[in-house]
Structures are given as structure tokens and as C-alpha cells.
Design an enzyme around this catalytic site. Sequence first.
Site, PDB file in Angstrom:
ATOM      1  N   GLY A 127       0.826  -1.212   0.000  1.00 45.05           N
ATOM      2  CA  GLY A 127       0.000   0.000   0.000  1.00 45.05           C
ATOM      3  C   GLY A 127       0.851   1.249   0.000  1.00 45.05           C
ATOM      4  O   GLY A 127       0.934   1.962   1.011  1.00 45.05           O
ATOM      5  N   GLU A 244      12.753  -3.894  -4.187  1.00 42.80           N
ATOM      6  CA  GLU A 244      11.749  -4.076  -5.234  1.00 42.80           C
ATOM      7  C   GLU A 244      12.435  -4.211  -6.585  1.00 42.80           C
ATOM      8  O   GLU A 244      11.910  -4.809  -7.506  1.00 42.80           O
ATOM      9  CB  GLU A 244      10.794  -2.869  -5.235  1.00 42.80           C
ATOM     10  CG  GLU A 244       9.621  -3.015  -6.198  1.00 42.80           C
ATOM     11  CD  GLU A 244       8.575  -1.916  -6.059  1.00 42.80           C
ATOM     12  OE1 GLU A 244       8.701  -1.067  -5.156  1.00 42.80           O
ATOM     13  OE2 GLU A 244       7.628  -1.918  -6.857  1.00 42.80           O
ATOM     14  N   ASN A 383       9.777   4.483 -16.255  1.00 43.29           N
ATOM     15  CA  ASN A 383      11.015   4.625 -17.037  1.00 43.29           C
ATOM     16  C   ASN A 383      11.438   6.087 -17.174  1.00 43.29           C
ATOM     17  O   ASN A 383      12.634   6.377 -17.239  1.00 43.29           O
ATOM     18  CB  ASN A 383      10.843   3.964 -18.409  1.00 43.29           C
ATOM     19  CG  ASN A 383      10.985   2.455 -18.312  1.00 43.29           C
ATOM     20  OD1 ASN A 383      10.959   1.900 -17.206  1.00 43.29           O
ATOM     21  ND2 ASN A 383      11.145   1.786 -19.440  1.00 43.29           N
TER      22      ASN A 383
END
Length: 399
Positions: A127, A244, A383
Site C-alpha cells: 500500500g 523491489e 522509465n
Amino acid sequence: MDLSYTDEELAFRDEVRAFMRDELPKEMSDKIRLGEELGKEGQEKWHAILNGKGWLAPNWPKKFGGAEWNAVQRHIFEEEAAAHHAPRIVPFGLSMLAPVLQKFGSKEQQDYWLPRILDGSDWWCQGYSEPGAGSDLASLKTRAVRDGDHYIVNGQKTWTTLGQHANMIFCLVRTDPDVKQQEGISFLLIDMNTPGIEVRPIILLDGTHEVNEVFFDDVKVPVENLVGEENKGWTYAKYLLTHERTNIAGVGFSQAGLNTVKRIARAEMAGGKPLMANPHFAARVAQVEIDLKAMATSNMRIISAAAAGGAPGVEASMLKVKGTIIRQEINDLARRAVGPYAMPFASEAIEGSNEALPDPHEAGPVAAQYFNNRKLSIFGGSNEIQRGIIAKVMMGGGK
Ligand SMILES: Cc1cc2nc3c(=O)[nH]c(=O)nc-3n(C[C@H](O)[C@H](O)[C@H](O)COP(=O)(O)OP(=O)(O)OC[C@H]3O[C@@H](n4cnc5c(N)ncnc54)[C@H](O)[C@@H]3O)c2cc1C
């Protein structure tokens, strides 16, 4: 820098290959190869198989029950997993929350939550993002107000991947609205079954239910679910983001995808010849293969440095940008290779129904994957944001 594997690493690769051959259920790898969804049950089954072997948490230290592999071992595993069409590990608990708990969590939190991540008792979701707080994450507004031994949480998260399966969510919340944005954020663990939480699906371009909106209306969260210190959540959030971005280049996935493109293009006829003999198509395949080989080498170079103790900095941004461009180009080539067969866009194909699929069989999910993988250049730091980081480091001086 040495880009070739040592004897020990080659032996490890053989061990991983044997494991994939013997332990990865065929119905699972068939689904992944055909781009079908595995579903919650299938995903949990794969996690349990890996956990049985002690390989579910490659990046965790041994003292927490992990495999404690180095960067090269992790790379070998990821390559072999992609080559054998193994499912990906759902990362939210295992590779995002766990490192934060291991570094910043209390002993009680580590003892309680980490074993539950390994044995599958909890399914976590992330979240972070909110409407208006994606790239500019620090502007998040979900509010948590201390009330005795609870926080009362109000607000909204969005793009919550697989939130419909999750029983737990780790959230960034604003605990102090009167200080600099980054200094008023805390990191809370919230039980999704608490009254006041509502999960609403967002249906993606490919027709799948992969992401959600999560609403919080006076949700009571025990203070012991605060990780680390109040208002220090931004530090933990940033630490999580470095995790991540592991396996960001996705070399194995691109290689598997490229093999599929070639297989289809050799079988499909265009103007009386196999599509692979079409100079324009063959040139695009060759170009993406060259790009992939170059990126695989850069990836190994960066992994080799990481294994020797270096931390990837701006290189992670470079791999993210290049890796996702390559994967999207491969998706586009696959869509072009199946031509009109991609047109029916059968979402049942990804859901794995027994309905008749367009022929050739592989065409079913191709369009869906093409649309779904538009996400690759958006999430995990878009990106454009990565290019900004590269420009700043390369041209602005200093990391
Ligand atoms: C499929 C999917 C799954 C996701 N899963 C999760 C999840 O599980 N949990 C979670 O918390 N979040 C998740 N996200 C959210 C994701 O992290 C955000 O979408 C991402 O950070 C971009 O934020 P945004 O969508 O608000 O776009 P914005 O930040 O509004 O950006 C819009 C556009 O502007 C560009 N842009 C913005 N700022 C700049 C800048 N400074 N310089 C140049 N260009 C800029 C962006 O690149 C983008 O093209 C997911 C997203 C997707 C698409």
C-alpha cells in the site's frame, strides 16, 4: 571482474536444473508457458514447494530461515526458473516487507511475521501508491492519527497488486502533516479484515483483475503494528524500494519470450515463406536479440560487482529501462507473429478456461500479454523517472 561461472556455480546450476525438472509440476509450467494465470492456490502451491526445499527466500539471511544466496546464485536460479517456465515468486511479503522487518522491525515483529511469510499464513500486498501519489510518492495523504493504543487510518491506496488475495497490507501513512513531506510518514502493517477496509477491483487493459483500490474508513490499527519509529517511514520505504528492483533486467523472461517468438515465426507462413524469413521481421528479431545479449552481459557485470560487495546504484535504473524496453519489444513481436490470431483477444486464454482457443494455441494469451506488459515501464519507478535518475547521476555529478 569474471563473467564465467566457477565450478561451484556450475554445480549449483545443475542442482537448480534438477530441482526444476523433478519438482516443478508440469501443469504449472504449462500454464506459465502459455501465459495463463496461476491463481492464488497455484501460487501458494509453488511457494510451498520452494519452502520445502529451503529456497523460498533466497535473499533472507539463514538466521531468519532464508537461503542466503549471493547475487550470482540468485541470478542462476532466476535464469533457470524462467527457462523452465516456473512461476514467479509473489514478492510483497518475501522480498519487499521481509527485508524491512529484518532491518528495522522489533524482535517480536520478526518472530511473529517472518515465519508466517515463509509458511504462507499471510499474503501481503503493498500500500504505497495513491491517486496523486505515484512517482511523487512522498505527497501521499492517507492519514493515521494516534488514539491511545491504536492508530485510526483514513484514506485511499491504489494499484494494489493482488490485494484481492491479501489478508495483510503494509502501508505508508501520514502521521505528521505539519512537517516536510518525507518527515511525517510512518510504516504500518494493517490486517485487511479490519472493519472499515474496502477493496475494489481495477480491471486492466487485458481484462484481468490484477490490481485494486483499497479504501480506509476509520480503520483501527494496533500501535504494535508500527514498524520502526513513528515518522521515520520514508527511510524504511526507500530501503524497501531497493529490494523491489531485484531481478529488474528480467533476462530469463526475455530469453524465454524470444524463444517463443522464434518458434511461432518459424511455423507461421507469410507470403509463402516462414515469417522468420521475412527480412523486416528477422531484422527486428536480430536487433532485440543483440540488445538482450548486450544487456545480459551488463547484468552479469553488475551482478559480479554486487557479489564482490558493490551495491548497484544507477545501474539498476539502466537495467530497468533497457530490460522493460526489450520485454515490450518481444511482446510486440509475438503479437505481430501470430497476426490476426491475436485479434480475438481471448481473456479466457489467460484465465485457463477450457473454451476453444484461437489457433495456434500460443496465440491466445499473446495480445493479453502485450497489453498487460505495458505496466512494466510504469511500475517499480516509471522509465521516465529512471531516465531522470540516470541523467542526474551521469550528467549532474555524483550519486
Ligand atoms: C500494474 C501496476 C501494478 C502496480 N502495483 C502497485 C502495488 O502493488 N502497490 C503500489 O503501491 N503501487 C503499485 N503500482 C503503482 C506504481 O508504482 C505507479 O503507477 C507508479 O509509481 C507511477 O505513478 P502514477 O501511476 O501515479 O503516475 P504519475 O506519477 O502520475 O506519472 C504519470 C506519467 O508522468 C511521468 N512523470 C511523473 N513524474 C515525472 C518526472 N519527475 N519526470 C519525468 N516524467 C514524470 C511518469 O513517468 C508517467 O509517465 C502499480 C502500477 C501498475 C501500473
